[in-house]
Design a protein around this motif. Structure first.
Motif, PDB file in Angstrom:
ATOM      1  N   GLU A  33      51.769 -34.208  44.613  1.00 54.24           N
ATOM      2  CA  GLU A  33      50.379 -34.610  44.809  1.00 54.24           C
ATOM      3  C   GLU A  33      50.166 -36.086  44.474  1.00 54.24           C
ATOM      4  O   GLU A  33      49.403 -36.790  45.134  1.00 54.24           O
ATOM      5  CB  GLU A  33      49.466 -33.737  43.955  1.00 54.24           C
ATOM      6  N   MET A  34      50.862 -36.569  43.460  1.00 56.63           N
ATOM      7  CA  MET A  34      50.726 -37.967  43.068  1.00 56.63           C
ATOM      8  C   MET A  34      51.245 -38.902  44.160  1.00 56.63           C
ATOM      9  O   MET A  34      50.596 -39.908  44.491  1.00 56.63           O
ATOM     10  CB  MET A  34      51.485 -38.226  41.760  1.00 56.63           C
ATOM     11  N   LEU A  35      52.404 -38.583  44.719  1.00 59.36           N
ATOM     12  CA  LEU A  35      52.970 -39.444  45.745  1.00 59.36           C
ATOM     13  C   LEU A  35      52.151 -39.404  47.032  1.00 59.36           C
ATOM     14  O   LEU A  35      52.074 -40.398  47.765  1.00 59.36           O
ATOM     15  CB  LEU A  35      54.424 -39.082  46.011  1.00 59.36           C
ATOM     16  N   ILE A  36      51.519 -38.256  47.340  1.00 59.28           N
ATOM     17  CA  ILE A  36      50.605 -38.192  48.491  1.00 59.28           C
ATOM     18  C   ILE A  36      49.401 -39.088  48.242  1.00 59.28           C
ATOM     19  O   ILE A  36      48.952 -39.825  49.128  1.00 59.28           O
ATOM     20  CB  ILE A  36      50.157 -36.742  48.757  1.00 59.28           C
ATOM     21  N   TYR A  37      48.877 -39.049  47.015  1.00 63.09           N
ATOM     22  CA  TYR A  37      47.737 -39.897  46.659  1.00 63.09           C
ATOM     23  C   TYR A  37      48.111 -41.377  46.772  1.00 63.09           C
ATOM     24  O   TYR A  37      47.350 -42.190  47.318  1.00 63.09           O
ATOM     25  CB  TYR A  37      47.262 -39.572  45.241  1.00 63.09           C
ATOM     26  N   ILE A  38      49.279 -41.746  46.279  1.00 61.51           N
ATOM     27  CA  ILE A  38      49.737 -43.134  46.369  1.00 61.51           C
ATOM     28  C   ILE A  38      49.903 -43.545  47.831  1.00 61.51           C
ATOM     29  O   ILE A  38      49.525 -44.665  48.223  1.00 61.51           O
ATOM     30  CB  ILE A  38      51.060 -43.317  45.594  1.00 61.51           C
ATOM     31  N   ALA A  39      50.455 -42.642  48.638  1.00 61.86           N
ATOM     32  CA  ALA A  39      50.620 -42.935  50.062  1.00 61.86           C
ATOM     33  C   ALA A  39      49.278 -43.226  50.715  1.00 61.86           C
ATOM     34  O   ALA A  39      49.120 -44.212  51.451  1.00 61.86           O
ATOM     35  CB  ALA A  39      51.319 -41.770  50.766  1.00 61.86           C
ATOM     36  N   ASP A  40      48.285 -42.380  50.434  1.00 64.60           N
ATOM     37  CA  ASP A  40      46.949 -42.599  50.994  1.00 64.60           C
ATOM     38  C   ASP A  40      46.370 -43.940  50.541  1.00 64.60           C
ATOM     39  O   ASP A  40      45.694 -44.641  51.296  1.00 64.60           O
ATOM     40  CB  ASP A  40      46.012 -41.466  50.581  1.00 64.60           C
ATOM     41  N   LYS A  41      46.635 -44.280  49.302  1.00 67.84           N
ATOM     42  CA  LYS A  41      46.112 -45.531  48.749  1.00 67.84           C
ATOM     43  C   LYS A  41      46.714 -46.741  49.478  1.00 67.84           C
ATOM     44  O   LYS A  41      45.997 -47.672  49.865  1.00 67.84           O
ATOM     45  CB  LYS A  41      46.436 -45.600  47.255  1.00 67.84           C
TER      46      LYS A  41
ATOM     47  N   SER B 113      43.502 -35.179  44.792  1.00 68.47           N
ATOM     48  CA  SER B 113      43.631 -33.735  44.892  1.00 68.47           C
ATOM     49  C   SER B 113      44.706 -33.291  43.909  1.00 68.47           C
ATOM     50  O   SER B 113      45.870 -33.662  44.034  1.00 68.47           O
ATOM     51  CB  SER B 113      44.023 -33.341  46.326  1.00 68.47           C
ATOM     52  N   ARG B 114      44.287 -32.483  42.891  1.00 69.91           N
ATOM     53  CA  ARG B 114      45.220 -32.044  41.848  1.00 69.91           C
ATOM     54  C   ARG B 114      45.033 -30.566  41.579  1.00 69.91           C
ATOM     55  O   ARG B 114      43.954 -30.012  41.776  1.00 69.91           O
ATOM     56  CB  ARG B 114      44.985 -32.820  40.552  1.00 69.91           C
ATOM     57  N   THR B 115      46.104 -29.955  41.121  1.00 70.25           N
ATOM     58  CA  THR B 115      46.033 -28.522  40.810  1.00 70.25           C
ATOM     59  C   THR B 115      45.509 -28.260  39.402  1.00 70.25           C
ATOM     60  O   THR B 115      45.239 -27.134  39.041  1.00 70.25           O
ATOM     61  CB  THR B 115      47.430 -27.881  40.940  1.00 70.25           C
ATOM     62  N   LYS B 116      45.398 -29.325  38.597  1.00 68.72           N
ATOM     63  CA  LYS B 116      44.916 -29.153  37.220  1.00 68.72           C
ATOM     64  C   LYS B 116      43.937 -30.254  36.866  1.00 68.72           C
ATOM     65  O   LYS B 116      43.946 -31.334  37.468  1.00 68.72           O
ATOM     66  CB  LYS B 116      46.091 -29.157  36.234  1.00 68.72           C
ATOM     67  N   LYS B 117      43.093 -30.011  35.899  1.00 70.71           N
ATOM     68  CA  LYS B 117      42.108 -30.988  35.464  1.00 70.71           C
ATOM     69  C   LYS B 117      42.615 -31.730  34.230  1.00 70.71           C
ATOM     70  O   LYS B 117      43.528 -31.282  33.549  1.00 70.71           O
ATOM     71  CB  LYS B 117      40.787 -30.289  35.139  1.00 70.71           C
ATOM     72  N   GLY B 118      41.958 -32.881  33.944  1.00 71.73           N
ATOM     73  CA  GLY B 118      42.305 -33.623  32.743  1.00 71.73           C
ATOM     74  C   GLY B 118      43.528 -34.502  32.926  1.00 71.73           C
ATOM     75  O   GLY B 118      44.146 -34.544  33.982  1.00 71.73           O
TER      76      GLY B 118
ATOM     77  N   ALA C 258      56.415 -40.619  54.516  1.00 71.59           N
ATOM     78  CA  ALA C 258      56.621 -39.960  53.221  1.00 71.59           C
ATOM     79  C   ALA C 258      55.571 -38.876  53.004  1.00 71.59           C
ATOM     80  O   ALA C 258      55.873 -37.773  52.543  1.00 71.59           O
ATOM     81  CB  ALA C 258      56.540 -40.997  52.096  1.00 71.59           C
ATOM     82  N   ARG C 259      54.336 -39.192  53.354  1.00 65.34           N
ATOM     83  CA  ARG C 259      53.233 -38.238  53.190  1.00 65.34           C
ATOM     84  C   ARG C 259      53.476 -36.967  54.003  1.00 65.34           C
ATOM     85  O   ARG C 259      53.273 -35.839  53.534  1.00 65.34           O
ATOM     86  CB  ARG C 259      51.941 -38.916  53.628  1.00 65.34           C
ATOM     87  N   ALA C 260      53.900 -37.169  55.270  1.00 63.96           N
ATOM     88  CA  ALA C 260      54.161 -36.017  56.141  1.00 63.96           C
ATOM     89  C   ALA C 260      55.253 -35.130  55.559  1.00 63.96           C
ATOM     90  O   ALA C 260      55.174 -33.900  55.598  1.00 63.96           O
ATOM     91  CB  ALA C 260      54.546 -36.512  57.535  1.00 63.96           C
ATOM     92  N   LYS C 261      56.304 -35.774  55.018  1.00 64.42           N
ATOM     93  CA  LYS C 261      57.396 -35.006  54.414  1.00 64.42           C
ATOM     94  C   LYS C 261      56.911 -34.241  53.189  1.00 64.42           C
ATOM     95  O   LYS C 261      57.231 -33.056  53.003  1.00 64.42           O
ATOM     96  CB  LYS C 261      58.525 -35.972  54.026  1.00 64.42           C
ATOM     97  N   LEU C 262      56.120 -34.900  52.354  1.00 61.80           N
ATOM     98  CA  LEU C 262      55.626 -34.275  51.122  1.00 61.80           C
ATOM     99  C   LEU C 262      54.681 -33.105  51.398  1.00 61.80           C
ATOM    100  O   LEU C 262      54.671 -32.119  50.657  1.00 61.80           O
ATOM    101  CB  LEU C 262      54.912 -35.323  50.265  1.00 61.80           C
ATOM    102  N   LEU C 263      53.908 -33.209  52.460  1.00 63.11           N
ATOM    103  CA  LEU C 263      52.988 -32.115  52.790  1.00 63.11           C
ATOM    104  C   LEU C 263      53.734 -30.814  53.089  1.00 63.11           C
ATOM    105  O   LEU C 263      53.204 -29.721  52.885  1.00 63.11           O
ATOM    106  CB  LEU C 263      52.120 -32.505  53.991  1.00 63.11           C
TER     107      LEU C 263
END
Length: 581
Positions: free
Chosen positions: A382-390, A365-370, A421-426
């Motif tokens: 958004e990157m750290l949330i993605y890493i957390a999910d991974k 999930s990103r706010t920009k493309k490319g 970490a994810r909960a905090k970042l959200l």
């Protein structure tokens, strides 16, 4: 299965010798039979004698003690004691006031204890008995005397012992014990079989995904063989059956025993009680006292039972009287009974956030493309949330790796820290300082994970971001600089170097690759870092561990990859995937 025994034929004899020797200040063994005798037993009062098959330790010998039984007659593994053992054990503790026997309702026990009573009666010793039949699964209520006695023995023995201590006559002690018996109800479930000493096969078989619902203590068939179910589902099903059988309702008061059958952990028993307490609260039933323990076991059988002991003021009086044995104690010193006035302190709600499930793959999930060329604060979040999910999704993989040479908890710890970490970042959407994002994520991990991993992996984000000037975004070079600071802090705290079979084996080459490729932009830099970390993981297979649980394995750890290094590789892989989009 290997058991720590000598000759299988001598297991009970040698166990009893060891038990009595270990607790010789309390007990002596009957010189002729397998009877455990309390040294400081009751005088001029009704004597309480309990008993049954061995193999259920600490039941029955473990419930001989002050305020409990005066003696226990012990049979062979899962077999009733013979009439002579019962007779000799009871005769040794008779005070002239009569003997009450309490034991589980099984055909063998009933026959042998009846015969033992006859021998005692022939000698002019008055006797009575209470057969415990608390297992609600083993027969319907209209055939209650056909039910088996299982963990409910604990409450009946406790109450009967207190009634003896109170100086009541044999008839009144029997009445009190019967009342306790008739207000005690249990149901159990087996998750794994037990094996008798000297026997080649387990006493029953269960498929990997099967459980036996309502199984007895000796491997007797339950009422249903069904598929494995989560703790809450099992606990609710078992509670509802007891409730339906007893008519338990609002305003009543109970003691609860969650009893492990041998190999079930206290952790699991606590999880079960959590649900039982929730159901009791919902029904308006007050919990007076609780035990989570292994009192009535079946060798190494897996599983547990739930026992509810319904109280009134009379039973509560006897339950609150003090007692002590090496395995069971109640009363003033233990503070076992408690008032229902729960002190509900206002606590901050648990910071769970929108947690990803352990089986769910991460969603980008990103706010920009490319391809991203600079990390803004929102990009970093958004990157750290993605890493957390991974990492959360890879919990089983990390657990498997760590189980090979560690204690198997790395996946659980990483997933737990990443969830925090994810909960905090959200909740940090709108934060404009990119370093604050990394710092918050690292601090959440550090404060929640525990063990060495919490400090080390929390520092991976936190150490490099601390003491930096606020910035709206960072370049590849600045990200590399941040990770260099983190690496230095981790090495300083953990004292590990490359070659020690730790996460440093993946992090150090990844940081070097970042520095060497930072001029090529974020994507090429993180690609290089990911590959360097992957190679670092491979290299750990060649190393002898110098830290952690694997240290004691020495050369036996060679050939296995390090779980911490694997987590580092997953984190850099997550960075690259996010930046590449």
């Amino acid at each position: 299965m290997r058991k720590i025994i000598n000759d299988a034929d001598n297991v009970v004899q040698e166990m009893m010798e060891g038990y009595v020797s270990a607790y010789s200040r309390y007990y002596r063994k009957h010189p002729e039979v397998n009877g455990v005798i309390l040294k400081q037993r009751r005088k001029d009062k009704v004597a309480l004698v309990i008993g049954g098959g061995s193999g259920h330790e600490p039941m029955f010998s473990g419930f001989v003690g002050k305020g409990l039984a005066d003696a226990a007659a012990c049979g062979n593994i899962f077999a009733s004691p013979d009439p002579n053992t019962i007779y000799e054990t009871a005769k040794a503790v008779d005070n002239g006031k009569g003997v009450l026997f309490v034991y589980g309702c099984y055909a063998g026990d009933n026959l042998n204890f009846d015969m033992g009573e006859e021998f005692l009666n022939d000698d002019g010793i008055r006797t009575a008995h209470v057969r415990v039949w608390d297992d609600v699964a083993s027969a319907p209520r209209d055939r209650i005397s056909d039910r088996r006695g299982i963990a409910g023995d604990v409450f009946v023995v406790k109450t009967a012992g207190a009634a003896c201590d109170a100086g009541l006559d044999l008839e009144e002690v029997t009445r009190i014990a019967e009342k306790a018996r008739d207000n005690t109800n249990t149901i159990g479930v087996a998750t794994a079989p037990a094996q008798l000493p000297g026997v080649d096969k387990p006493i029953f078989e269960l498929g990997e995904e099967e459980i036996e619902y309502g199984m007895g203590l000796h491997g007797e068939r339950g009422v249903l063989r069904t598929k494995w179910e989560p703790a809450d589902v099992l606990a609710e099903k078992m509670y509802e059956q007891i409730k339906e059988d007893t008519g338990l309702g609002e305003g009543e008061e109970v003691c609860v025993l969650i009893n492990g059958l041998g190999s079930t952990t206290i952790t699991e028993l606590a999880i079960v009680f959590r649900k039982v307490k929730e159901l009791l609260d919902k029904d308006g039933v007050k919990v007076y006292d609780t035990d989570l323990n292994h009192y009535c076991t079946s060798q190494e059988m897996g599983g547990f039972s739930i026992t509810l002991f319904r109280l009134d003021e009379e039973l509560k009086k006897y339950y609150d009287m003090p007692c002590y044995s090496p395995y069971y104690a109640k009363g003033e010193l233990t503070g076992s009974a408690y008032e229902a006035e729960d002190e509900e302190a206002e606590a901050e709600p648990e910071d769970t956030g929108d947690e990803a499930g352990d089986e769910e793959e991460p969603v980008l999930s990103r706010t920009k493309k490319g391809t991203i060329t600079e990390l803004t604060a929102e990009d970093a979040r958004e990157m750290l949330i993605y890493i957390a999910d991974k990492v959360i999704a890879k919990k089983p993989y990390l657990t498997e790796i760590d189980s090979a040479i560690g204690d198997g908890d790395h996946g659980i710890g990483m997933a737990g820290g990443m969830k925090k970490a994810r909960a905090k970042l959200l909740r940090m959407k709108g934060e404009e300082n990119v370093y604050a994002i990394f710092e918050a994520a690292g601090k959440a991990m550090l404060l929640s994970m525990g063990g060495a991993s919490g400090v080390i992996f929390g520092s991976l984000y936190l150490a490099g971001a601390r003491d930096t000037e606020p910035a709206a975004s960072i370049t590849a070079g600045e990200l590399a600089k941040m990770e260099r600071k983190s690496l230095a802090a981790i090495k300083e705290r953990g004292k590990a170097e490359v070659g020690d079979k730790t996460m440093v084996d993946a992090l150090a080459p990844a940081v070097e690759a970042m520095e060497a490729n930072s001029g090529k932009g974020l994507l090429e830099m993180t690609k290089a870092a990911e590959e360097a970390a992957r190679q670092g993981v491979e290299d750990t297979k060649n190393y002898v561990a110098k830290f952690g649980r694997a240290k004691s394995l020495m050369e036996r750890a060679i050939g296995y990859q390090d779980a911490g290094a694997t987590s580092v590789w997953l984190i850099f892989q997550g960075m690259r995937e996010f930046i590449e989009g």
